[in-house]
Design a protein around this motif. Structure first.
Motif, PDB file in Angstrom:
ATOM      1  N   UNK A   1      -2.453   1.078   5.172  1.00 50.43           N
ATOM      2  CA  UNK A   1      -2.125   1.068   3.786  1.00 50.43           C
ATOM      3  C   UNK A   1      -2.639  -0.254   3.330  1.00 50.43           C
ATOM      4  N   UNK A   2      -3.391  -0.407   2.207  1.00 53.75           N
ATOM      5  CA  UNK A   2      -3.760  -1.779   1.820  1.00 53.75           C
ATOM      6  C   UNK A   2      -2.324  -2.600   1.137  1.00 53.75           C
ATOM      7  N   UNK A   3      -2.500  -3.911   1.172  1.00 50.58           N
ATOM      8  CA  UNK A   3      -1.259  -4.704   0.278  1.00 50.58           C
ATOM      9  C   UNK A   3      -1.002  -4.195  -1.028  1.00 50.58           C
ATOM     10  N   UNK A   4      -1.842  -3.915  -1.940  1.00 48.62           N
ATOM     11  CA  UNK A   4      -1.741  -3.217  -3.045  1.00 48.62           C
ATOM     12  C   UNK A   4      -0.902  -1.762  -2.944  1.00 48.62           C
ATOM     13  N   UNK A   5      -1.387  -1.012  -1.964  1.00 51.83           N
ATOM     14  CA  UNK A   5      -0.679   0.033  -1.876  1.00 51.83           C
ATOM     15  C   UNK A   5       0.797  -0.074  -1.505  1.00 51.83           C
ATOM     16  N   UNK A   6       1.189  -1.009  -0.614  1.00 51.37           N
ATOM     17  CA  UNK A   6       2.465  -1.391  -0.411  1.00 51.37           C
ATOM     18  C   UNK A   6       3.301  -1.921  -1.351  1.00 51.37           C
ATOM     19  N   UNK A   7       2.467  -2.642  -2.338  1.00 51.61           N
ATOM     20  CA  UNK A   7       3.099  -3.231  -3.585  1.00 51.61           C
ATOM     21  C   UNK A   7       3.524  -1.811  -4.301  1.00 51.61           C
ATOM     22  N   UNK A   8       2.703  -1.158  -4.428  1.00 45.19           N
ATOM     23  CA  UNK A   8       2.972   0.081  -5.404  1.00 45.19           C
ATOM     24  C   UNK A   8       4.201   0.803  -4.898  1.00 45.19           C
ATOM     25  N   UNK A   9       4.316   0.829  -3.514  1.00 43.10           N
ATOM     26  CA  UNK A   9       5.020   1.751  -2.964  1.00 43.10           C
ATOM     27  C   UNK A   9       6.516   1.243  -3.040  1.00 43.10           C
ATOM     28  N   UNK A  10       6.499  -0.083  -2.865  1.00 38.61           N
ATOM     29  CA  UNK A  10       7.840  -1.161  -3.110  1.00 38.61           C
ATOM     30  C   UNK A  10       8.208  -0.859  -4.478  1.00 38.61           C
ATOM     31  N   UNK A  11       7.290  -0.822  -5.483  1.00 34.78           N
ATOM     32  CA  UNK A  11       7.712  -0.903  -6.768  1.00 34.78           C
ATOM     33  C   UNK A  11       8.447   0.492  -6.996  1.00 34.78           C
ATOM     34  N   UNK A  12       7.500   1.519  -6.611  1.00 31.09           N
ATOM     35  CA  UNK A  12       8.195   3.052  -6.841  1.00 31.09           C
ATOM     36  C   UNK A  12       9.661   2.963  -6.060  1.00 31.09           C
ATOM     37  N   UNK A  13       9.877   2.552  -4.824  1.00 27.29           N
ATOM     38  CA  UNK A  13      10.914   2.565  -4.152  1.00 27.29           C
ATOM     39  C   UNK A  13      12.181   1.802  -5.091  1.00 27.29           C
ATOM     40  N   UNK A  14      11.783   0.608  -5.371  1.00 35.09           N
ATOM     41  CA  UNK A  14      12.936   0.109  -6.213  1.00 35.09           C
ATOM     42  C   UNK A  14      13.045   0.673  -7.479  1.00 35.09           C
ATOM     43  N   UNK A  15      12.550   1.254  -8.256  1.00 38.50           N
ATOM     44  CA  UNK A  15      12.862   1.890  -9.157  1.00 38.50           C
ATOM     45  C   UNK A  15      13.470   3.119  -9.050  1.00 38.50           C
ATOM     46  N   UNK A  16      13.050   3.901  -8.001  1.00 36.35           N
ATOM     47  CA  UNK A  16      13.880   5.344  -7.602  1.00 36.35           C
ATOM     48  C   UNK A  16      15.300   4.912  -7.246  1.00 36.35           C
ATOM     49  N   UNK A  17      15.306   3.834  -6.293  1.00 36.35           N
ATOM     50  CA  UNK A  17      16.563   3.477  -6.047  1.00 36.35           C
ATOM     51  C   UNK A  17      17.621   3.136  -6.954  1.00 36.35           C
ATOM     52  N   UNK A  18      17.086   2.235  -7.711  1.00 30.73           N
ATOM     53  CA  UNK A  18      17.928   1.831  -9.231  1.00 30.73           C
ATOM     54  C   UNK A  18      18.170   3.249  -9.927  1.00 30.73           C
TER      55      UNK A  18
END
Length: 233
Positions: free
Chosen positions: A1-18
């Protein structure tokens, strides 16, 4: 996975968890503690859940992204700048938020959030809890919304405007669990102001201090003014 893909997944994970935390944290705490009562102790435990989310995203940035949590290094400023910045940000958010809330009230005739009314009964005259709530909101929300999400949105889309607006939109949506339009519009406004400041000055500490102060003043007003009078105001 590209770095931007990891960033996108991290943003999604943050929003879903919150989002999951905002919706289900109290039932979860009731199960863990075995006390199915909305009281100060259970409310206190829910704030630790927010710190846990921050810790998980920090670990994600460290071990998955293999990057620093804060992509933008904090710039140093004088003590006088800190004081001026915090006061200016607070006044902009307080008066701007009040004006927007007034417009929403006039257009929708909606009352005060029932969730806020419920919360106010729990922290009434409980000053250690009030301080802990405000500290948690200031630190966790600023680290995640501005410190983590905003720079990554900007990196993914190569646009500072996406970073600013995107983080503010997510900030507003997360507050929709309070059940009123005002509790989405005002946080969106505050999120935009904070995001603009962070983009220009790159200092998360000032935002944490201002966020803490904004929440603390708001909660102290709710603490001392009868909720019925406050709702009418």
């Amino acid at each position: 996975m590209s770095l931007n893909g990891k960033y996108g997944l991290g943003i999604l994970l943050t929003f879903v968890l919150l989002a999951a935390l905002m919706l289900y944290v109290f039932p979860l705490i009731y199960v863990i503690t075995g006390v199915k009562v909305f009281n100060a102790a259970n409310f206190f435990y829910t704030r630790f859940a927010l710190w846990a989310v921050l810790g998980l995203i920090f670990l994600y940035s460290l071990f998955v992204e293999k990057n620093t949590f804060l992509l933008w290094k904090d710039k140093k400023y004088s003590s006088l700048f800190y004081i001026k910045a915090v006061i200016a940000l607070y006044l902009i958010c307080a008066f701007g938020g009040s004006f927007l809330n007034l417009i929403v009230q006039l257009l929708t005739r909606e009352g005060m959030s029932s969730k806020l009314v419920q919360f106010s009964s729990v922290f009434k005259n409980n000053y250690p809890l009030i301080i802990f709530i405000c500290l948690t909101a200031g630190a966790v929300e600023e680290f995640l919304m501005r410190g983590y999400i905003q720079p990554r949105l900007e990196k993914i889309y190569s646009s500072p405007y996406i970073g600013i607006i995107g983080s503010a939109v997510l900030f507003g949506i997360l507050h929709s669990t309070y059940g009123t339009i005002g509790q989405v519009v005002v946080p969106f406004f505050i999120g935009t102001v904070f995001a603009l400041f962070y983009k220009k000055y790159s200092n998360i500490k000032i935002l944490i201090i201002c966020h803490f102060m904004y929440d603390f003043v708001s909660m102290m007003i709710m603490n001392f003014i009868d909720i019925k009078h406050l709702s009418a105001f």
